[in-house]
Scaffold this motif. Structure first.
Motif: not given
Length: 93
Positions: A6-35
């Protein structure tokens, strides 16, 4: 290939590979956040989903502020909880 943390994806999202990396983070965490938000909203799924979407938008806008001092999951849950509290305060009489 190893799965990025997650931390690597967050760094990528902040550095420019934004949408794809952030989409992966959303995919990983959206169910827990919604629950979690469903529990906080006492089972109001529509309200919880709206709050989750708002929380992820806030996270996207501030991904550059993620310093990695806590896990991404902790950071994301903090944003979601604060989003919930803000919504409660807005709707207080």
């Amino acid at each position: 290939m190893m799965q990025a943390s997650d931390e690597e994806l967050a760094r990528r999202a902040a550095a420019g590979d934004g949408r794809h990396a952030f989409a992966m983070l959303v995919s990983r965490h959206q169910s827990d956040i919604r629950n979690t938000l469903r529990r906080l909203t006492r089972g109001d799924a529509a309200r919880a989903d709206d709050l989750a979407q708002e929380a992820f938008i806030k996270a996207w806008r501030s991904i550059g502020d993620f310093r990695g001092e806590s896990s991404f999951r902790t950071w994301m849950f903090r944003i979601a909880y604060r989003t919930f509290l803000s919504e409660v305060r807005r709707n207080e009489p």
